[in-house]
Structures are given as structure tokens and as C-alpha cells.
Design a protein around this motif. Structure first.
Motif, mmCIF file in Angstrom:
data_model
loop_
_atom_site.group_PDB
_atom_site.id
_atom_site.type_symbol
_atom_site.label_atom_id
_atom_site.label_comp_id
_atom_site.label_asym_id
_atom_site.label_seq_id
_atom_site.Cartn_x
_atom_site.Cartn_y
_atom_site.Cartn_z
ATOM 1 N N GLU A 18 -3.595 -15.558 -0.816
ATOM 2 C CA GLU A 18 -4.988 -15.220 -1.131
ATOM 3 C C GLU A 18 -5.150 -13.774 -1.569
ATOM 4 N N LEU A 19 -4.155 -12.936 -1.284
ATOM 5 C CA LEU A 19 -4.256 -11.505 -1.556
ATOM 6 C C LEU A 19 -3.328 -11.100 -2.692
ATOM 7 N N LEU A 20 -3.625 -9.967 -3.301
ATOM 8 C CA LEU A 20 -2.826 -9.427 -4.392
ATOM 9 C C LEU A 20 -2.060 -8.212 -3.895
ATOM 10 N N ARG A 21 -0.754 -8.190 -4.131
ATOM 11 C CA ARG A 21 0.064 -7.038 -3.725
ATOM 12 C C ARG A 21 -0.039 -5.971 -4.796
ATOM 13 N N VAL A 22 -0.215 -4.740 -4.357
ATOM 14 C CA VAL A 22 -0.342 -3.590 -5.254
ATOM 15 C C VAL A 22 0.761 -2.600 -4.902
ATOM 16 N N VAL A 23 1.434 -2.075 -5.940
ATOM 17 C CA VAL A 23 2.478 -1.077 -5.732
ATOM 18 C C VAL A 23 2.147 0.159 -6.560
ATOM 19 N N LEU A 24 2.765 1.260 -6.197
ATOM 20 C CA LEU A 24 2.594 2.518 -6.904
ATOM 21 C C LEU A 24 3.824 2.765 -7.768
ATOM 22 N N ARG A 40 6.935 0.256 -1.301
ATOM 23 C CA ARG A 40 5.868 -0.080 -0.369
ATOM 24 C C ARG A 40 4.735 -0.777 -1.124
ATOM 25 N N GLY A 41 4.143 -1.764 -0.507
ATOM 26 C CA GLY A 41 3.045 -2.495 -1.129
ATOM 27 C C GLY A 41 1.802 -2.466 -0.268
ATOM 28 N N ALA A 42 0.665 -2.586 -0.923
ATOM 29 C CA ALA A 42 -0.619 -2.709 -0.232
ATOM 30 C C ALA A 42 -1.246 -4.013 -0.706
ATOM 31 N N ALA A 54 -11.594 -0.196 -2.007
ATOM 32 C CA ALA A 54 -10.294 0.409 -1.711
ATOM 33 C C ALA A 54 -10.090 1.706 -2.493
ATOM 34 N N VAL A 55 -10.497 1.727 -3.757
ATOM 35 C CA VAL A 55 -10.351 2.927 -4.578
ATOM 36 C C VAL A 55 -11.273 4.031 -4.072
ATOM 37 N N THR A 56 -12.528 3.697 -3.786
ATOM 38 C CA THR A 56 -13.506 4.679 -3.314
ATOM 39 C C THR A 56 -13.079 5.316 -2.001
ATOM 40 N N ARG A 57 -12.582 4.525 -1.088
ATOM 41 C CA ARG A 57 -12.195 5.022 0.235
ATOM 42 C C ARG A 57 -10.801 5.656 0.270
ATOM 43 N N GLY A 58 -10.058 5.546 -0.829
ATOM 44 C CA GLY A 58 -8.703 6.091 -0.848
ATOM 45 C C GLY A 58 -7.721 5.257 -0.041
ATOM 46 N N ALA A 63 -2.352 3.651 2.267
ATOM 47 C CA ALA A 63 -1.438 2.535 2.546
ATOM 48 C C ALA A 63 -0.088 2.716 1.857
ATOM 49 N N LEU A 64 -0.111 3.310 0.675
ATOM 50 C CA LEU A 64 1.127 3.486 -0.083
ATOM 51 C C LEU A 64 1.778 4.838 0.173
ATOM 52 N N ARG A 65 1.148 5.619 1.044
ATOM 53 C CA ARG A 65 1.640 6.954 1.406
ATOM 54 C C ARG A 65 1.835 7.833 0.170
ATOM 55 N N ALA A 66 0.827 7.818 -0.686
ATOM 56 C CA ALA A 66 0.862 8.600 -1.924
ATOM 57 C C ALA A 66 0.079 9.891 -1.738
ATOM 58 N N SER A 67 0.541 10.931 -2.391
ATOM 59 C CA SER A 67 -0.212 12.184 -2.347
ATOM 60 C C SER A 67 -1.171 12.189 -3.540
ATOM 61 N N GLY A 68 -2.394 12.602 -3.303
ATOM 62 C CA GLY A 68 -3.401 12.593 -4.370
ATOM 63 C C GLY A 68 -3.962 11.199 -4.584
ATOM 64 N N ARG A 69 -4.747 11.071 -5.645
ATOM 65 C CA ARG A 69 -5.351 9.777 -5.967
ATOM 66 C C ARG A 69 -4.578 9.098 -7.082
#
Length: 85
Positions: A18-24, A40-42, A54-58, A63-69
Motif C-alpha cells: 500500500e505504500l511507496l518506498r522513497v530513496v535519496l 536507506r528507504g522511507a 512529508a515534504v513540509t515537515r521534513g 527518515a533518510l538521514r539526509a542533511s538539508g532538504r
């Protein structure tokens, strides 16, 4: 047994299907439709509401342990394509 994941936006739990995996990748958020990309995936519901939240709240950066947006443009385009079909 069904694999359960939690949406990073609304925090509700659902089946992995039901969910979509997102990666950086290179500072951009990419949809991982088959859940096979490395790293790592969110997980997020494939809806405009959850994506915006999710974008607004960062939530992706956390979740992906990324620096910055991270750039959500490619993910938003992919989600729009999914919702149009």
C-alpha cells in the motif's frame, strides 16, 4: 505474513504493497516502485496529501538521514503520473 511499514507523513501503518518506498539519490527523492534500489528507504502513502505533509515537515530528510532538504521534484512528478493512471 504481510510486511508492515509506517508512512513517514501520517504515521499510520500499512502493508508494504500500500505504500511507496522513497530513496535519496544525488540529493533528489526518487520513487522506488519495486523496492530494490540500494540505500536507506522511507515509506509514504502514494497520495498528494501524505507527500505534501512529508515534504513540509521534513520527514524524508529525517527518515533518510539526509542533511538539508532533498529535492522532491522528481518524486512529485512520479506521484502525479501514478495518480493520473
Amino acid at each position: 505474513m504481510v510486511a508492515v511499514r509506517t508512512c513517514v507523513a501520517c504515521r499510520s501503518r500499512g502493508a508494504r504493497t500500500e505504500l511507496l518506498r522513497v530513496v535519496l539519490h544525488d540529493g533528489r527523492l526518487l520513487a522506488d516502485d519495486r523496492a530494490v534500489l540500494p540505500g536507506r528507504g522511507a515509506w509514504v502513502h502514494p497520495t498528494a496529501r501524505c507527500l505534501d505533509q512529508a515534504v513540509t515537515r521534513g520527514a524524508f530528510a529525517r527518515a533518510l538521514r539526509a542533511s538539508g532538504r532533498p529535492d522532491a521534484g522528481p518524486l512529485e512528478n512520479r506521484l502525479k503520473t501514478l495518480m493520473d493512471n
